[in-house]
Design a protein around this motif. Structure first.
Motif, short mmCIF file in Angstrom:
data_model
loop_
_atom_site.label_atom_id
_atom_site.label_comp_id
_atom_site.label_asym_id
_atom_site.label_seq_id
_atom_site.Cartn_x
_atom_site.Cartn_y
_atom_site.Cartn_z
N THR A 260 1.35 -3.48 -2.60
CA THR A 260 1.96 -2.43 -1.77
C THR A 260 3.28 -2.91 -1.15
O THR A 260 4.17 -2.11 -0.89
N VAL B 127 -2.67 0.57 3.52
CA VAL B 127 -1.51 0.83 2.65
C VAL B 127 -0.52 1.68 3.44
O VAL B 127 -0.88 2.75 3.95
N TRP C 161 -5.80 -0.79 -7.60
CA TRP C 161 -5.09 -0.62 -6.33
C TRP C 161 -3.59 -0.89 -6.56
O TRP C 161 -3.24 -1.78 -7.33
N GLY C 162 -2.74 -0.16 -5.82
CA GLY C 162 -1.33 -0.53 -5.74
C GLY C 162 -0.43 0.13 -6.76
O GLY C 162 -0.52 1.32 -7.04
N ASN C 163 0.43 -0.70 -7.33
CA ASN C 163 1.53 -0.24 -8.19
C ASN C 163 1.14 -0.34 -9.66
O ASN C 163 0.39 -1.24 -10.04
N SER D 271 -0.18 7.70 0.30
CA SER D 271 -1.08 7.01 1.24
C SER D 271 -1.05 7.68 2.61
O SER D 271 0.01 8.02 3.13
N ASN E 291 4.98 5.05 -9.96
CA ASN E 291 4.67 5.32 -8.55
C ASN E 291 5.92 5.77 -7.80
O ASN E 291 5.89 6.75 -7.04
N SER F 83 0.53 5.03 -3.92
CA SER F 83 -0.18 3.82 -4.28
C SER F 83 -1.51 4.18 -4.93
O SER F 83 -2.11 5.20 -4.59
N LEU G 170 3.67 5.81 0.95
CA LEU G 170 3.85 5.21 -0.38
C LEU G 170 2.91 5.89 -1.36
O LEU G 170 1.82 6.32 -0.99
#
Ligand SMILES: NC(=O)C1=CN([C@@H]2O[C@H](COP(=O)(O)OP(=O)(O)OC[C@H]3O[C@@H](n4cnc5c(N)ncnc54)[C@H](O)[C@@H]3O)[C@@H](O)[C@H]2O)C=CC1
Ligand SMILES: O=C([O-])CC(=O)C(=O)O
Length: 329
Positions: A313, A276, A185-187, A270, A135, A282, A280
């Motif tokens: 996040t 979020v 979701w996320g990293n 994002s 990411n 993500s 970023l």
């Protein structure tokens, strides 16, 4: 169907993932049997000899869809006119490391490659980042390529997505094709959140079909999130064939579109969706069409999911602060 070859760059082409990825790309897994592909392979100078050997093997496959191969160690030459760049080349982690530990070792690679893509890639270029920490490496490349629209960058969370589908299929006895709307979701890290509350099995809510919050929290999520480490532990080196397969899946769905009634997980910039922080890179649930993605909107996020998304996040925000500190963005 166009007969002009799609120019696809792969970095780290002599590495483990490259050894699986190149043969999938060349044999038509990305674009099908009718669209030729030209491979442009970037490596560091000491790895070029090994890469020559891989190219000999590509030749020996006599793939009908492989229209040409160029190799080199100069990013501006290799990225010249590319329509798709798969940035794989980076150091993998070893036992006991988190992917974020690779930031200082790998971050600089993505500064240089972002700049080179900015200078020479085709106007329609799409860039998929597999090299870890994926990411934040994508964030570095994107920030160093100010003339390329930000939505052309994505980091790979498709392997996590595929792992989540496979674990859910094994738990419920469903076939992988019955499972839709999986979301990571996320990293792409141990904090990622594989979400069963919006996934479906045969059209029914997956969390309800499973009906076992303890399994969901204490088995499913950690198994998916720590699968990379489990593979390193078992194999002695990090996942390669599955990473290559997910890299192909992600690029294919980006270019060809997601099927009606389903979505995929991609780490993309994002716009503030689902709280979020903007900017970023993500992972979100996304649909794709004609080479563009959009974040699926309107999903209800309960307190459990909220806390998981926020934790992942927050880690991404910390990584962004670290690479800012390192002067990489
Ligand atoms: N996002 C994901 O789901 C996954 C990501 N990965 C990551 O992918 C990366 C590659 O993994 P492997 O192929 O197993 O590693 P590897 O060490 O086998 O191959 C990496 C290759 O990159 C090359 N390389 C290094 N610097 C380069 C540069 N500046 N330009 C071009 N090539 C360069 C190296 O010479 C090497 O051949 C690692 O960072 C690994 O952690 C691995 C699995 C899954
Ligand atoms: O775990 C690693 O370091 C390699 C990777 O990203 C994965 O397998 O998901």
């Amino acid at each position: 169907m166009s007969s002009t070859p799609l120019k696809v760059a792969v970095t780290g082409a002599a590495g483990q993932i490259g050894y699986s990825l190149l043969f999938r790309l060349a044999s038509g897994s990305l674009l099908g049997a009718d669209r030729p592909i030209e491979l442009r392979l970037l490596e560091i100078t000491p790895a070029l000899k090994a890469l020559e050997g891989v190219v000999m093997e590509l030749d020996d496959c006599a793939f009908p869809t492989l229209a040409g191969v160029e190799i080199g160690d100069d990013a501006e030459k290799i990225f010249d006119g590319v329509n798709l760049a798969l940035l794989v080349g980076a150091r993998p982690r070893g036992p006991g490391m988190e992917r974020g530990d690779l930031l200082s070792a790998n971050g600089a690679i993505f500064t240089a490659q972002g700049k080179a893509l900015n200078n020479v890639a085709a106007d329609d270029v799409r860039i998929g980042v597999t090299g870890n920490p994926a990411n934040t490496n994508a964030l570095i490349a994107m920030t160093n390529a100010p003339d390329i629209p930000q939505e052309r960058f994505s980091a790979l969370t498709r392997l996590d997505h595929n792992r989540a589908i496979s674990q859910l299929a094994a738990k419920t006895g469903a076939s992988v094709t019955d499972i839709k709307k999986m979301t990571i979701w996320g990293n792409h890290s141990a904090t990622q959140y594989p979400d069963l509350f919006h996934a479906e099995i045969g059209g029914k809510n997956a969390a309800e079909v499973v009906g076992d919050q303890d399994w969901l929290e204490n088995t499913f999520i950690p198994t998916v999130a720590k699968r990379g480490a489990a593979i390193i532990e078992a194999r002695g080196s990090s996942s390669a064939a599955s990473a290559a397969s997910a890299t192909v899946d992600a690029a294919r769905d980006w270019l060809h579109g997601t099927p009606e009634g389903d979505w995929v997980s991609m780490a993309v910039v994002s716009d503030g969706s689902y709280g979020v922080p903007e900017g970023l890179i993500s992972s979100f649930p996304v649909t794709t069409k004609d080479g563009d993605w959009s974040i699926v909107q309107g999903l209800d996020i309960d307190d459990f999911s909220r806390a998981k998304i926020d934790a992942s996040t927050a880690e991404l925000a910390d990584e962004r602060a670290a690479v800012t500190e390192l002067g990489l963005i």
